[in-house]
Scaffold this motif. Sequence first.
Motif, PDB file in Angstrom:
ATOM      1  N   THR A 164       0.762  -1.160   0.047  1.00 54.55           N
ATOM      2  CA  THR A 164       0.103  -0.063  -0.041  1.00 54.55           C
ATOM      3  C   THR A 164       0.894   1.127  -0.040  1.00 54.55           C
ATOM      4  OG1 THR A 164      -0.050   0.066   2.408  1.00 54.55           O
ATOM      5  CG2 THR A 164      -1.692  -1.239   1.125  1.00 54.55           C
ATOM      6  N   SER A 165       2.391   1.120  -0.042  1.00 56.36           N
ATOM      7  CA  SER A 165       3.069   2.257  -0.035  1.00 56.36           C
ATOM      8  C   SER A 165       3.409   2.572  -1.365  1.00 56.36           C
ATOM      9  CB  SER A 165       4.108   2.122   0.936  1.00 56.36           C
ATOM     10  OG  SER A 165       5.161   0.939   0.506  1.00 56.36           O
ATOM     11  N   PRO A 194       1.842  10.847  -5.657  1.00 52.12           N
ATOM     12  CA  PRO A 194       0.458  10.345  -5.521  1.00 52.12           C
ATOM     13  C   PRO A 194      -0.004   9.214  -4.436  1.00 52.12           C
ATOM     14  CG  PRO A 194       1.117  10.460  -7.555  1.00 52.12           C
ATOM     15  CD  PRO A 194       2.215  10.503  -6.711  1.00 52.12           C
ATOM     16  N   SER A 195      -1.068   9.574  -3.606  1.00 48.45           N
ATOM     17  CA  SER A 195      -1.397   8.561  -2.429  1.00 48.45           C
ATOM     18  C   SER A 195      -1.723   7.504  -2.663  1.00 48.45           C
ATOM     19  CB  SER A 195      -2.043   9.446  -1.377  1.00 48.45           C
ATOM     20  OG  SER A 195      -3.438   9.368  -1.881  1.00 48.45           O
ATOM     21  N   GLU A 245      -2.612   6.779   1.954  1.00 50.12           N
ATOM     22  CA  GLU A 245      -1.521   6.302   2.510  1.00 50.12           C
ATOM     23  C   GLU A 245      -0.284   6.912   1.655  1.00 50.12           C
ATOM     24  OE1 GLU A 245      -3.892   2.248   2.258  1.00 50.12           O
ATOM     25  OE2 GLU A 245      -3.697   4.221   0.995  1.00 50.12           O
ATOM     26  N   VAL A 246       0.695   7.061   2.425  1.00 53.58           N
ATOM     27  CA  VAL A 246       1.874   7.940   1.906  1.00 53.58           C
ATOM     28  C   VAL A 246       2.576   6.995   0.833  1.00 53.58           C
ATOM     29  CG1 VAL A 246       4.418   8.955   2.241  1.00 53.58           C
ATOM     30  CG2 VAL A 246       2.507   9.131   3.928  1.00 53.58           C
ATOM     31  N   ASN A 247       2.856   7.387  -0.438  1.00 55.83           N
ATOM     32  CA  ASN A 247       3.617   6.894  -1.413  1.00 55.83           C
ATOM     33  C   ASN A 247       4.934   6.926  -1.499  1.00 55.83           C
ATOM     34  OD1 ASN A 247       4.562   5.752  -3.834  1.00 55.83           O
ATOM     35  ND2 ASN A 247       3.195   6.870  -5.247  1.00 55.83           N
ATOM     36  N   GLN A 248       5.721   5.865  -0.859  1.00 56.17           N
ATOM     37  CA  GLN A 248       7.025   5.737  -0.773  1.00 56.17           C
ATOM     38  C   GLN A 248       8.006   5.254  -2.044  1.00 56.17           C
ATOM     39  OE1 GLN A 248       8.013   3.391   2.890  1.00 56.17           O
ATOM     40  NE2 GLN A 248       6.285   4.399   3.823  1.00 56.17           N
ATOM     41  N   SER A 249       7.234   5.223  -3.168  1.00 53.63           N
ATOM     42  CA  SER A 249       7.992   4.808  -4.399  1.00 53.63           C
ATOM     43  C   SER A 249       8.033   5.767  -5.255  1.00 53.63           C
ATOM     44  CB  SER A 249       7.197   3.794  -5.103  1.00 53.63           C
ATOM     45  OG  SER A 249       6.055   4.239  -5.680  1.00 53.63           O
TER      46      SER A 249
END
Length: 252
Positions: free
Chosen positions: A44-45, A101-102, A107-111
Amino acid sequence: MFLKKIACLTALSVSAIASFTYAGSAHAIGFTYDPGSYRQASATSEGVFSKNVNEAGYTTFDFNNGQIPGNDRVKYSFSSGSYSSTAYSGQTGIYSDVWAPSGAHAEVNQSNYLAVFQGNDTIIESKGSDAFTYFGFDAGALSGGNTLKFFNGATLIKEFTYDMMNAAASVGASQHGGQKNGFFEFFSQDKSDTFNKIVISQTEGGGFESDNHTFRVTSVPEPSVTIGMLAVGGLFLRKRKNQKLQSAKESA
């Protein structure tokens, strides 16, 4: 990493899933919005994906490897000449760039993702005689100046603006100051509105962030092939007509 635009219009109240059709002259492109799906339920990240992400016939570029995306049917190019100077925005650490983009629940997008800044364009084209019948992407944080254009050759089929997308979106992320996010899908509704070029632009200050671009590509016959098929079809019909006439004479 970059200063983000803070302008945000008041969103219209819409359901979690919205569907619209925008028509221009003889062309119409379908447009849907959804909070988004995950490529894997446990991941989900990385932002959200098309519900078709794991289906045959669909191709997704997630930008995670930091390389220019593309393959033998899809080409990316950049108005300022290079990926890094025009668009690409990489993550240098967890939560290092809050504007990615979330996820479907903010959720915070870490990619890694794609960001287009004022005065620059990212151009996506199908190769050869191919054309797109579907394009979907995770967009956000939406803000003024976000612009998406669809072309068939030099003909502009439809332009989608921040106002259109923001009115449909429902996921507001706190890390974006409440600005909207979600997965947008654009698709052909008949043969007249296939498209072979997509231009992602930012016309005001700040940037247009997107992730997880998904395509469906179809083969379009070359004009010479189409003419040849029509000629063969015409000869066949003429032959059948002559056979019927001959049979009628013999029966008389």
